[in-house]
Design an enzyme around this catalytic site. Structure first.
Site, PDB file in Angstrom:
ATOM      1  N   CYS A  75     -14.827 -76.873  -3.472  1.00  0.00           N
ATOM      2  CA  CYS A  75     -15.817 -77.517  -2.600  1.00  0.00           C
ATOM      3  C   CYS A  75     -16.860 -78.215  -3.458  1.00  0.00           C
ATOM      4  CB  CYS A  75     -16.484 -76.490  -1.683  1.00  0.00           C
ATOM      5  SG  CYS A  75     -17.415 -75.227  -2.572  1.00  0.00           S
ATOM      6  N   CYS A  79     -18.690 -76.275  -6.052  1.00  0.00           N
ATOM      7  CA  CYS A  79     -17.977 -76.084  -7.319  1.00  0.00           C
ATOM      8  C   CYS A  79     -18.246 -77.247  -8.271  1.00  0.00           C
ATOM      9  CB  CYS A  79     -16.474 -75.954  -7.071  1.00  0.00           C
ATOM     10  SG  CYS A  79     -15.988 -74.570  -6.044  1.00  0.00           S
ATOM     11  N   CYS A 121       6.507 -69.730 -45.597  1.00  0.00           N
ATOM     12  CA  CYS A 121       5.692 -68.521 -45.666  1.00  0.00           C
ATOM     13  C   CYS A 121       4.521 -68.619 -44.693  1.00  0.00           C
ATOM     14  CB  CYS A 121       5.165 -68.309 -47.090  1.00  0.00           C
ATOM     15  SG  CYS A 121       4.101 -69.665 -47.652  1.00  0.00           S
ATOM     16  N   CYS A 175       2.209 -71.539 -44.937  1.00  0.00           N
ATOM     17  CA  CYS A 175       2.673 -72.783 -44.305  1.00  0.00           C
ATOM     18  C   CYS A 175       2.236 -72.839 -42.840  1.00  0.00           C
ATOM     19  CB  CYS A 175       4.196 -72.887 -44.387  1.00  0.00           C
ATOM     20  SG  CYS A 175       4.850 -72.969 -46.075  1.00  0.00           S
ATOM     21  N   ASP A 177      -7.299-116.199  -6.022  1.00  0.00           N
ATOM     22  CA  ASP A 177      -6.298-116.816  -6.884  1.00  0.00           C
ATOM     23  C   ASP A 177      -5.295-117.577  -6.029  1.00  0.00           C
ATOM     24  OD1 ASP A 177      -4.822-117.359  -9.236  1.00  0.00           O
ATOM     25  OD2 ASP A 177      -3.443-115.740  -8.720  1.00  0.00           O
TER      26      ASP A 177
END
Length: 679
Positions: free
Chosen positions: A21, A24, A89, A92, A514
């Site tokens: 609402c 909020c 590893c 990384c 246009d």
């Protein structure tokens, strides 16, 4: 999609879940504005998006997202799995996580060494997949999206999420409505069987179980949203629903348990004969139904955006060396070259590297007649390659393309608020607390001065006021109307800058119109056939027989007219097209030329016989095609964009409203004056 407003000012749009609402939206706006360096925050309930303008500084975006979460709402994020090669590893995985976490739109990243994958939650409008891939590659690892879960577009996953939510709401509604109906049949003491069965403990426990199912399963989202609002010292519509249904449910639980335990005072009270599990269940079912209808409405309002997004192809044919690879468009980077085949939409804004073709740019310019383009020509995403394959270098991608900017403009217009909506939102922020206060006063009034049983009457009054006053419509009516109007306008080629602009259109005194595609049909038709030698039928037959092999858009109406008149179109030999000039072909033993003045003059065709006619046609805004056989001029064909039947009425209607209409065109002045005179 941050877009620079000044050197350090950015604008971004963030999707938000859980708002119900206008109260909020006010809560979220307040939370975002509390973040340092945030200049403006506008939250739209209908689109569930927040538009935030802020001064750039490190970590500010993370702070904005945290502020939204702290206010009790979640961020809409996309999810993707990236397959990463070369990790050996834990160091990384840490390197990859750090590289991706630095990206502005990455919300969360989890890298698995054993699976060699990264699970990423991100904001697509801030960080596209290609940016994440680049970040990982820069730290030394190969990466590819996992093909079985890559969304072709972030909007696609959002659409899936919305569909799932609608399905869940539908399921909850049917369950809660069915259970509510059963509880009504089993609780309403006007039914003869109720007073008999209610004496049994197992019957009471059955009603309690069914009521609990609806209250805490179907109504769980109401409690989550309502309690989040209370924690942030605000209230929303779910606060009202939770209060109302909880009062009815708790009241019924107390009566049920005291009857089972055997409390004499309660059993002898008139209140012991009434249970309101059905009231709470039916209220929850109706609120879920309202939320379901609201979600469907919101889902439909975003159709315009989805239709614009669907104009962009999901995959592209990328050229690497001498190879052609089909890849997701999200992996394309600036500088890549792609091949676009006839009939395909162009995926990027860029420059033609190789090839000639006719491009339909009506989606961008409104001009329906395709434009001929070759090497060095600029092309735009979502336009259509009509005739031949083109190789194009990508210069602008995603939100930076013409299509992306159009989508962004429509989204901004839909997310913006008109002045009256800000007033409505401010009112709604105080509406819920006001309703709770009124309900409390009514409860006290009926409890003190109401008839017996006064507690029951006061409770029912309290519940009724809370439930009836849910402010969903207050927050949704205006933004939903705004989204629908801007969406329909976008589908018709009308782009609206923002909501305030739309609101002011009723004060417009001048409209610029246009010509091509607006006042006219946007498709050329044959209007004149002027014969110098032979007959009209012979001239049309020869022209159509040659143009049937042509890819030029002006050839199609000539062929269409010949077919409509029942002419048997021939098959030309040795057909040749000369871009920008005309076409040449053999019809039996005769050489036929069709084209403009320059083309026929260069082939030694005398045009004196049609000089005045050609000038007259061109001044009237018509395109002329000269036809010659064996270097002898046969005649001239005029084509024109036909005025729409409703154009004159539309202009007259605007003038009657006191609105001046001005035609905008690139045609020559005499042609423009002729069109203006006719409308």
């Amino acid at each position: 999609m941050p877009l620079p407003e000044t050197s350090s000012q950015l604008t971004t749009i963030v999707g938000i879940n859980g708002m119900s609402c206008a109260a909020c939206t006010a809560s979220v706006e307040t939370a975002i504005r509390s973040v340092s360096n945030v200049e403006e925050a506008t939250v739209n309930l209908a689109t569930e998006k927040a538009t935030v303008i802020y001064q750039s500084r490190p970590t500010i975006l993370k702070e904005i997202l945290n502020a939204v979460r702290d206010s009790g709402y979640s961020i809409k994020t996309e999810h993707i799995t990236l397959e990463i090669q070369g990790m050996t590893c834990a160091a990384c995985t840490s390197t990859v996580e750090k590289a991706m976490s630095k990206l502005e739109g990455v919300v969360e990243v989890i890298v698995s060494l054993t699976k060699e994958q990264a699970q990423v939650s991100y904001l697509e409008q801030l960080t596209p997949v290609s940016t994440m891939i680049d970040a990982v590659r820069k730290v030394g690892y190969n990466v590819n999206p996992k093909l079985d879960n890559v969304s072709s577009d972030a909007k696609g996953s959002q659409l899936t999420s919305q569909t799932k939510e609608i399905s869940l709401l539908k399921y909850k509604f049917f369950v809660s409505a069915f259970v509510g109906f059963i509880l009504f049949l089993g609780s309403f003491n006007r039914f003869p069987w109720v007073n008999t069965l209610i004496q049994y403990d197992y019957y009471l426990l059955t009603l309690l179980s069914l009521g609990t199912l609806v209250q805490f399963w179907a109504g769980s989202s109401f409690y989550k949203s309502g309690l989040s609002a209370l924690r942030n010292k605000t209230a929303n519509m779910y606060t009202l629903v939770c209060l109302g249904t909880s009062v009815a449910y708790i009241y019924s639980v107390v009566i049920t348990l005291t009857r089972i335990i055997g409390t004499v005072e309660i059993e002898n009270s008139p209140m012991s004969k009434t249970l309101h599990f059905d009231t709470a269940a039916i209220i929850i079912a109706l609120v879920i139904l309202g939320r379901l209808l609201e979600r469907r409405a919101r889902h439909r309002t975003s159709d315009a955006i989805r239709q614009l997004i669907d104009l962009k192809p999901n995959q592209v044919s990328k050229i690497t060396g001498s190879k052609e690879m089909i890849i997701p468009i999200s992996e394309l980077i600036i500088g890549d070259t792609v091949i676009v085949k006839p009939g395909e939409r162009i995926p990027v804004d860029g420059e033609i590297v190789d090839g000639y073709s006719w491009i339909d740019e009506s989606m961008i310019s409104g001009e329906s007649i395709p434009l001929e383009k070759g090497p060095g020509g600029q092309v735009y995403s979502a336009t259509i390659n009509t005739t031949r394959s083109l190789i194009i270098r990508a210069d602008r991608l995603g939100q930076h393309s013409i299509l992306g900017q159009i989508i962004e403009m429509v989204e901004k217009a839909q997310n913006s608020k008109i002045p009256i909506q800000r007033i409505v939102d401010a009112f709604a922020a105080h509406f819920v607390p006001g309703v709770i206060a009124i309900a409390g006063i009514s409860f006290m009034f009926w409890f003190i001065w109401g008839p017996e049983p006064s507690l029951l009457y006061s409770l029912l009054t309290f519940i009724s006021i809370l439930v009836v006053a849910c402010p969903c419509a207050i927050g949704l009516a205006t933004p939903t109307a705004m989204i629908v109007s801007t969406g329909h306008a976008a589908n018709r080629g009308i782009l609206i800058k923002n909501a305030e602009t739309l609101e002011k259109t009723n004060k417009a005194t001048v409209v610029l119109v246009d010509k091509t595609g607006t006042l006219t049909k946007g498709k050329p038709e044959v209007t004149d056939i002027f014969v110098i030698k032979g007959t009209r039928t012979e001239l049309l037959h020869i022209a159509a027989s040659v143009e049937v092999r042509s890819e030029h858009p002006l050839g199609k109406p000539i062929v269409a007219l010949a077919i409509n008149e029942g002419l048997n179109i021939g098959k030309p030999d040795n057909f040749e097209a000369f871009p920008g000039l005309g076409v040449k072909a053999n019809m039996g033993e005769h050489c036929v030329l069709l084209g403009n003045q320059k083309f026929l003059t260069s082939n030694n065709v005398c045009l004196d016989a049609v000089a005045s006619v050609r000038t007259e046609m061109e001044e009237a805004g018509k395109t002329t095609i000269l036809v010659a056989k064996d270097n002898q001029l046969l005649g001239i064909i005029g084509l024109s964009d036909i005025i729409k039947d409703e154009s004159a009425a539309m202009v007259a209607h605007l003038n009657s409203l006191g609105v001046e209409t001005i035609m905008v065109t690139g045609d020559n002045p005499k042609s423009a004056q002729e069109i203006a005179r006719r409308v």
